[in-house]
Every structure is written in C-alpha cells, then in structure tokens.
Write an enzyme that holds these catalytic residues in place. Sequence first.
Site, short mmCIF file in Angstrom:
data_model
loop_
_atom_site.label_atom_id
_atom_site.label_comp_id
_atom_site.label_asym_id
_atom_site.label_seq_id
_atom_site.Cartn_x
_atom_site.Cartn_y
_atom_site.Cartn_z
N THR A 1 12.11 52.84 7.49
CA THR A 1 11.40 52.90 5.98
C THR A 1 12.44 52.93 4.68
O THR A 1 12.14 52.94 3.64
CB THR A 1 10.97 54.43 6.21
OG1 THR A 1 11.79 55.45 6.21
CG2 THR A 1 9.57 54.38 6.80
N GLY A 2 13.70 52.84 5.30
CA GLY A 2 14.70 52.87 4.25
C GLY A 2 15.06 51.66 3.70
O GLY A 2 14.49 50.38 4.15
N ARG B 1 32.52 51.51 13.80
CA ARG B 1 32.99 50.05 13.60
C ARG B 1 34.39 50.06 13.96
O ARG B 1 34.76 48.90 14.28
CB ARG B 1 32.67 49.89 11.96
CG ARG B 1 31.35 49.65 11.73
CD ARG B 1 31.40 49.52 10.12
NE ARG B 1 30.16 49.23 9.54
CZ ARG B 1 29.48 49.30 8.52
NH1 ARG B 1 30.59 49.68 7.49
NH2 ARG B 1 28.56 48.91 7.84
N CYS C 1 29.25 45.68 3.61
CA CYS C 1 28.63 44.36 3.10
C CYS C 1 29.87 43.84 2.00
O CYS C 1 30.06 42.71 1.82
CB CYS C 1 27.39 45.19 1.92
SG CYS C 1 28.03 46.58 0.95
N GLN D 1 30.33 45.52 -7.18
CA GLN D 1 29.21 45.53 -6.04
C GLN D 1 28.08 45.97 -6.74
O GLN D 1 28.04 46.74 -7.54
CB GLN D 1 29.68 46.58 -5.23
CG GLN D 1 30.95 46.03 -4.36
CD GLN D 1 31.16 46.95 -3.28
OE1 GLN D 1 32.57 47.08 -3.17
NE2 GLN D 1 30.53 47.58 -2.56
N SER E 1 22.37 48.05 -5.24
CA SER E 1 21.61 48.10 -3.93
C SER E 1 22.39 48.55 -2.72
O SER E 1 21.82 49.02 -1.66
CB SER E 1 20.73 46.78 -3.70
OG SER E 1 21.72 45.67 -3.63
N GLY E 2 23.72 48.19 -2.90
CA GLY E 2 24.74 48.49 -1.91
C GLY E 2 24.59 50.22 -1.54
O GLY E 2 25.19 50.65 -0.52
N GLU F 1 34.75 52.83 0.62
CA GLU F 1 34.61 51.54 0.63
C GLU F 1 35.89 50.71 0.62
O GLU F 1 35.85 49.83 1.32
CB GLU F 1 33.84 50.99 -0.85
CG GLU F 1 33.30 49.60 -0.65
CD GLU F 1 31.77 49.68 0.04
OE1 GLU F 1 31.20 48.76 0.10
OE2 GLU F 1 31.45 50.76 0.41
N HIS G 1 27.27 41.01 -4.14
CA HIS G 1 28.50 41.56 -4.43
C HIS G 1 29.61 40.27 -4.68
O HIS G 1 29.81 39.50 -4.18
CB HIS G 1 29.40 42.26 -3.24
CG HIS G 1 28.65 43.49 -2.97
ND1 HIS G 1 27.68 44.14 -3.63
CD2 HIS G 1 28.81 44.29 -1.61
CE1 HIS G 1 27.30 45.30 -3.16
NE2 HIS G 1 27.93 45.72 -1.76
#
Length: 344
Positions: A11-12, A111, A150, A176, A179-180, A202, A242
């Site tokens: 839903t995000g 990651r 991103c 950036q 929306s990030g 980031e 970006h």
Amino acid sequence: MAVQVGILGATGAVGQRFIQLLEDHPTFELAAVTASESSAGKTYGEAAKWRVNTPIPDDVASMEVTRTTPEAVSDDVDLLFSSLPSSVAAEVEPDFLDAGYVVSSNSSNDRMAPDVPLTIPEINPGHLDLIEVQRDERGWDGALVKNPNCSTITMVPTLAALDQFGLDRVHVTTLQAVSGAGYDGVTSMEIIDNAIPHIGGEEEKMETESRKLLGSFDGAEVALHDAEVNASCNRIPTLDGHLESVFADLEDDASPEDVAAAMREYPGVDLPSAPEQLIHVFEDNYRPQPRLDRDRGDGMQISAGAIQATEGGVKYNCLAHNTIRGAAGASVLNGELLVEEGWI
C-alpha cells in the site's frame, strides 16, 4: 506459464509503483498483496491511498490485503517483491526466507551483508551466485536479493562504463526528488522554496553500495571495488528524478568523447523491463533534466550529459527515475533476472 508473485508492503509509495509496473507484465502475475495489520482484510482499493498517475488495476483493487506473514501468503507464490520499511523488513524478510520464498527486495537492510547479492542486472548479474553462499550460511530454503539505493543506482551504471579507464576516485553531489522520502517524508513547508543539504544515511549508502556493485566476485565473496567514493546528498523540490553531478578521477587518459562512447556502448540485458539502451548520453549540456528526462525508457533508462574533462578525469551529470529505476523497477528487473538464471 506465468510466475506468481506477491508484494510485501503493497500500500506504500513503492508498493504502488510495483503494482503499476506489474500490470500486464509478460512474466509475472500478481497473486498476493500484504500490508500492516490495520489494512489486512480490506480490499486493496479500500486500504491504499492511491497516488500513482495511472488507475489501480481493477483486479488488484478487488484483491484482499493479507497480513505480512508467510502463513498469510499462498504457497503458490514463487517470488515476493519487498517494499517494506527497512526496520520492518529486517524482522519480516527472514521469516519468508525460512519458509522458502525468494524475495527481491528494495528495502535497505542487508544490502551490504557479505552473503546477500546487491544486484543491477546490467552491471553484476554474476553476483546472484552469492545465493548459494547465503543458503549454506543461513540455512534458508528461499533466497534474498537486494537492489541498491535510488541515488546509487543512478550513478553506478555510468561508473561501470568508466571502469575500463581505471576508476580511481569519485565525488558526487546529488539533487534528489521528494518522492525518494516517501509521501509523508518531507513536508511542503520544508521543501517549497528550499533545498535540504543533507539526507540521513544516504551518503553512506552511496559510498558503500557502489563499491559492492562494482566489486569482483570469486565464487565465495565479493571484494569491494578499490575506488574511493565520496557523496553529498541534497533534497530539492522536484517530484521524481534524481539528478547527480559526478566527478570521476581515472588512471588512464580518457577524453569526454571516449567517455561518452563508453557510456553509449555499455551493454544492456535482454529482460522485459530493461531499456534497449542502458545509458542515453545527451549532446546538449543542459540535459538531462528531471522533468524532461526521468521517464526515458519507461523510467528505466539512465541519462547522462555535460561530460567535460577535469585535471584528473571527467565530470558529468546523470539522472534516473528514483521510484522506477531506483526502486520498484529495479526490484522487478532483479526478479526477471532470477527467473532468467533459473533461481525461480
């Protein structure tokens, strides 16, 4: 035969991009959507505050949202895409992996774990073989694959093209899009008529993830690339896309023309979501621009421009759509690679 897939955290903002990108996908068929306890039991149309610029697919709008647990997801699902917040994903993803699910995750946890593939299919597809190491070390029946941050994924394809010239040192400054940070991440009072000169966590992600992506894999572990990477990350009032200014020091002499050719000629991959050409290089020094160029290649192409010589190498700008190439699209592409390579 279609591969049955599900979305964790559907839903995000990134979950909604997954749904948009999976509509009419030639390989994947969406069979499960999960979210928080407050959304479970509702239809997706009831649970999601839809903010993507295309309508919710009718069949998805009527799907029941389930809890984000292995017991709530059908065994028929072959692949899960994760768009969970990293703190939630760190707790939830191992449960799905223990249960035998393959997870292509956009979440930032793990990651840099040494046994987790951090993958861009055009750059380091061979790193998927870390799955065997992962299964041996963790005892998972499933498999976990991550796509990078991103901002990292915007820059790394261009660096991969430069590596033939002896990539030595990289400095990058990012501009950036809001929306990030997610829909509620930056308030209008913070960002309108403003720029925010720091994005927590980031810079470290760019500095470490890029070296893992460009690193060499010997069948047991990934050796990080030797290049030094330094990043300064900034939030600006653009919606998507970006834009990054990169300064790359090279061991070999390479003219701007050599660099442009290397970027244009960098090979892509034959996967459904991949752009025909990975990197588009502009002749016009005023491009790329977020509003004009973020949707190139259905949002999956990297754009570069303003390539100029410096004393130690070159400088240039690059751009990518941060919620497509930089998030949901990257996970979908990794899912396609998993299918292509026989992991699913």
